[in-house]
Design an enzyme around this catalytic site. Sequence first.
Site, PDB file in Angstrom:
ATOM      1  N   GLY A  46      -8.847   5.349  -1.264  1.00  0.00           N
ATOM      2  CA  GLY A  46      -8.033   5.349  -2.475  1.00  0.00           C
ATOM      3  C   GLY A  46      -6.602   5.728  -2.143  1.00  0.00           C
ATOM      4  O   GLY A  46      -6.344   6.411  -1.150  1.00  0.00           O
ATOM      5  N   GLN A  51       1.807   8.667  -3.700  1.00  0.00           N
ATOM      6  CA  GLN A  51       1.681   9.027  -2.278  1.00  0.00           C
ATOM      7  C   GLN A  51       2.592   8.224  -1.369  1.00  0.00           C
ATOM      8  O   GLN A  51       2.834   8.611  -0.228  1.00  0.00           O
ATOM      9  CB  GLN A  51       0.229   8.844  -1.822  1.00  0.00           C
ATOM     10  CG  GLN A  51      -0.724   9.873  -2.420  1.00  0.00           C
ATOM     11  CD  GLN A  51      -2.146   9.579  -2.005  1.00  0.00           C
ATOM     12  OE1 GLN A  51      -2.806   8.753  -2.617  1.00  0.00           O
ATOM     13  NE2 GLN A  51      -2.617  10.237  -0.967  1.00  0.00           N
ATOM     14  N   CYS A  92      -7.911  13.778   1.489  1.00  0.00           N
ATOM     15  CA  CYS A  92      -6.759  13.075   0.928  1.00  0.00           C
ATOM     16  C   CYS A  92      -5.855  12.606   2.062  1.00  0.00           C
ATOM     17  O   CYS A  92      -5.594  13.371   3.002  1.00  0.00           O
ATOM     18  CB  CYS A  92      -5.992  14.028   0.008  1.00  0.00           C
ATOM     19  SG  CYS A  92      -4.535  13.296  -0.737  1.00  0.00           S
ATOM     20  N   LEU A  93      -5.350  11.378   1.962  1.00  0.00           N
ATOM     21  CA  LEU A  93      -4.466  10.858   3.014  1.00  0.00           C
ATOM     22  C   LEU A  93      -3.169  11.664   3.098  1.00  0.00           C
ATOM     23  O   LEU A  93      -2.507  11.655   4.131  1.00  0.00           O
ATOM     24  CB  LEU A  93      -4.153   9.377   2.765  1.00  0.00           C
ATOM     25  CG  LEU A  93      -5.354   8.427   2.859  1.00  0.00           C
ATOM     26  CD1 LEU A  93      -4.936   7.002   2.510  1.00  0.00           C
ATOM     27  CD2 LEU A  93      -5.994   8.481   4.242  1.00  0.00           C
ATOM     28  N   HIS A 134      -9.473  11.594  -8.563  1.00  0.00           N
ATOM     29  CA  HIS A 134      -8.570  12.136  -7.540  1.00  0.00           C
ATOM     30  C   HIS A 134      -7.237  11.373  -7.549  1.00  0.00           C
ATOM     31  O   HIS A 134      -6.158  11.978  -7.520  1.00  0.00           O
ATOM     32  CB  HIS A 134      -9.273  12.028  -6.176  1.00  0.00           C
ATOM     33  CG  HIS A 134      -8.454  12.418  -4.988  1.00  0.00           C
ATOM     34  ND1 HIS A 134      -8.814  13.442  -4.136  1.00  0.00           N
ATOM     35  CD2 HIS A 134      -7.293  11.910  -4.479  1.00  0.00           C
ATOM     36  CE1 HIS A 134      -7.908  13.558  -3.186  1.00  0.00           C
ATOM     37  NE2 HIS A 134      -6.976  12.635  -3.359  1.00  0.00           N
ATOM     38  N   GLU A 135      -7.318  10.037  -7.594  1.00  0.00           N
ATOM     39  CA  GLU A 135      -6.090   9.223  -7.564  1.00  0.00           C
ATOM     40  C   GLU A 135      -5.286   9.381  -8.856  1.00  0.00           C
ATOM     41  O   GLU A 135      -4.053   9.418  -8.829  1.00  0.00           O
ATOM     42  CB  GLU A 135      -6.414   7.747  -7.328  1.00  0.00           C
ATOM     43  CG  GLU A 135      -7.173   7.428  -6.038  1.00  0.00           C
ATOM     44  CD  GLU A 135      -6.595   8.091  -4.795  1.00  0.00           C
ATOM     45  OE1 GLU A 135      -5.382   8.346  -4.739  1.00  0.00           O
ATOM     46  OE2 GLU A 135      -7.391   8.386  -3.882  1.00  0.00           O
ATOM     47  N   HIS A 138      -3.093  12.319  -8.746  1.00  0.00           N
ATOM     48  CA  HIS A 138      -1.829  12.117  -8.007  1.00  0.00           C
ATOM     49  C   HIS A 138      -0.725  11.629  -8.938  1.00  0.00           C
ATOM     50  O   HIS A 138       0.438  12.017  -8.799  1.00  0.00           O
ATOM     51  CB  HIS A 138      -2.013  11.078  -6.894  1.00  0.00           C
ATOM     52  CG  HIS A 138      -2.591  11.625  -5.617  1.00  0.00           C
ATOM     53  ND1 HIS A 138      -1.980  12.626  -4.904  1.00  0.00           N
ATOM     54  CD2 HIS A 138      -3.712  11.288  -4.927  1.00  0.00           C
ATOM     55  CE1 HIS A 138      -2.710  12.884  -3.808  1.00  0.00           C
ATOM     56  NE2 HIS A 138      -3.771  12.091  -3.800  1.00  0.00           N
TER      57      HIS A 138
END
Length: 180
Positions: A46, A51, A92-93, A134-135, A138
């Site tokens: 994701g 991000q 998370c990235l 989660h996304e 962000h």
Amino acid sequence: MAILKILKFPDERLRIKATPVVDFDFDLKKLANDMADTMYNAPGIGLAATQVNIHKRIIVVDITSEKKDLKVLVNPYLTNKSTNQKVHEEGCLSVPGIFEEVKRPDLVEIAYQDLDGKTCRLSADGLLSVCIQHEMDHLLGKVFVDYLSRLKQSRIRKKINKGKHSNSKELNLELSEPLN
Ligand code: NI
């Protein structure tokens, strides 16, 4: 194909709240493509526009390992959620190497627009539900570590700082705080 640069926690730009997409044009489709490429390249399941330092309400997700179920959600919002919550380990990235358990509603229902502006609905459970929540966080300037205790958050900050030290000697010189 373009791989975008992913902001890393605790970059303050991860705290910017995204604004709704109003133009469903070529640029939006290109951004969605680039975000998908960036997610797959990382690799991740994701990615939110926040991000990659674009503060528009758009997320991409694909929880399959075969890259065959890409979902692009524009202007997503929660229309329903279960009272039942589940704990899931998240990463998370933007927070590489950190995996922690977070409790979230088990099931969610989402309304969103596709790349042509058409309104769609989606019910999600399990990993897809976790990933979408989660996304969407962000887009609000929220990172999953915000859910953790202060102690865990400070450990994560220290671990990330140490990682920076070991990767780059030049960076060491720029840090004002001593290592501990
Ligand atoms: Ni993330």
